[in-house]
Design a protein around this motif. Structure first.
Motif, mmCIF file in Angstrom:
data_model
loop_
_atom_site.group_PDB
_atom_site.id
_atom_site.type_symbol
_atom_site.label_atom_id
_atom_site.label_comp_id
_atom_site.label_asym_id
_atom_site.label_seq_id
_atom_site.Cartn_x
_atom_site.Cartn_y
_atom_site.Cartn_z
ATOM 1 N N LEU A 1 118.056 113.063 17.482
ATOM 2 C CA LEU A 1 118.682 111.988 17.550
ATOM 3 C C LEU A 1 117.430 111.262 18.363
ATOM 4 O O LEU A 1 117.183 111.706 19.329
ATOM 5 C CB LEU A 1 120.115 111.747 17.998
ATOM 6 C CG LEU A 1 120.811 112.532 17.218
ATOM 7 C CD1 LEU A 1 122.341 111.920 17.874
ATOM 8 C CD2 LEU A 1 121.042 112.069 15.798
ATOM 9 N N TRP B 1 121.204 104.895 17.827
ATOM 10 C CA TRP B 1 120.670 106.608 17.554
ATOM 11 C C TRP B 1 120.515 106.844 16.295
ATOM 12 O O TRP B 1 121.600 106.660 15.607
ATOM 13 C CB TRP B 1 121.315 107.318 18.646
ATOM 14 C CG TRP B 1 121.252 107.150 20.101
ATOM 15 C CD1 TRP B 1 121.734 106.373 20.685
ATOM 16 C CD2 TRP B 1 120.496 107.851 20.849
ATOM 17 N NE1 TRP B 1 121.555 106.546 22.164
ATOM 18 C CE2 TRP B 1 120.623 107.403 22.230
ATOM 19 C CE3 TRP B 1 119.388 108.938 20.728
ATOM 20 C CZ2 TRP B 1 119.749 107.826 23.225
ATOM 21 C CZ3 TRP B 1 118.593 109.429 21.725
ATOM 22 C CH2 TRP B 1 119.136 108.928 22.983
ATOM 23 N N TRP C 1 119.439 109.924 13.543
ATOM 24 C CA TRP C 1 118.901 111.394 13.312
ATOM 25 C C TRP C 1 117.615 111.422 12.595
ATOM 26 O O TRP C 1 117.277 110.750 11.582
ATOM 27 C CB TRP C 1 119.882 112.165 12.354
ATOM 28 C CG TRP C 1 119.880 113.376 11.833
ATOM 29 C CD1 TRP C 1 118.855 114.417 12.441
ATOM 30 C CD2 TRP C 1 120.447 114.296 10.779
ATOM 31 N NE1 TRP C 1 118.932 115.479 11.752
ATOM 32 C CE2 TRP C 1 119.724 115.586 10.991
ATOM 33 C CE3 TRP C 1 121.113 113.999 9.996
ATOM 34 C CZ2 TRP C 1 120.165 116.461 9.891
ATOM 35 C CZ3 TRP C 1 121.637 114.763 8.963
ATOM 36 C CH2 TRP C 1 121.276 116.180 9.008
#
Length: 174
Positions: A157, A164, A166
């Protein structure tokens, strides 16, 4: 006056600890939100939480590296050469582009993990029980999934502002 100054210092320290705790927890909140978005099959939310261009680049790079550097003896040399041709012909890029999409990931998680059958909180805690999470830097957070005593998957992340996303996946023993 002395008591007021002391109370101010205590309030500042408590405020700092609360801010630090919230900032520290943000990747975990992102993990929860990613699990929830996949469970609810919420395409728009998944697009907010997953950087698909970065994730696709990560998968392509890993697959290319694996095929191009494969030195095992179990595979037929002719088949290996064909795989290398596929990698070089951009077919692999097209396949990854078609599969690593919100829809492709929803189908995978739905079939692989039976994600729609459990409560989001249960899925989150189950995920964390098998994961080892750590900060690499203030803007990068790694989640490693273990199978036995080996890491098998590694998710990254990355922080963008206060959120945040991925951005990478690494399959360890490909």
């Amino acid at each position: 006056m002395h008591l007021s100054k002391r109370n101010s210092i205590i309030a500042i320290v408590i405020f700092g600890l609360v801010v630090f705790s919230v900032l520290y927890a943000l990747p975990y909140i992102a993990i929860f939100n990613i699990i929830k978005a996949f469970k609810e099959q919420d395409r728009e939310r998944i697009l907010e939480l997953v950087d698909f261009p970065a994730l696709r680049a990560s998968v392509k790079s890993q697959l290319k590296e694996t095929v191009m550097n494969y030195r095992g003896t179990e595979m037929n040399p002719e088949l290996l050469e064909k795989l290398r041709e596929i990698v070089n012909s951009q077919l692999l890029d097209k396949m990854v582009d078609q599969l690593v999409t919100p829809e492709g990931m929803i189908l995978y998680t739905k079939g692989q993990f039976k994600i729609t059958e459990a409560e989001t909180g249960d899925l989150f805690w189950s995920f964390l029980k098998q994961a080892r999470c750590s900060y690499v830097s203030p803007s990068e957070f790694i989640i490693s999934i273990k199978e036995g005593d080996r890491d098998t998957l590694r998710f990254t992340l990355e922080r963008h502002g206060y959120s945040w996303r991925w951005t990478k996946i690494r399959i360890i023993h490909m």
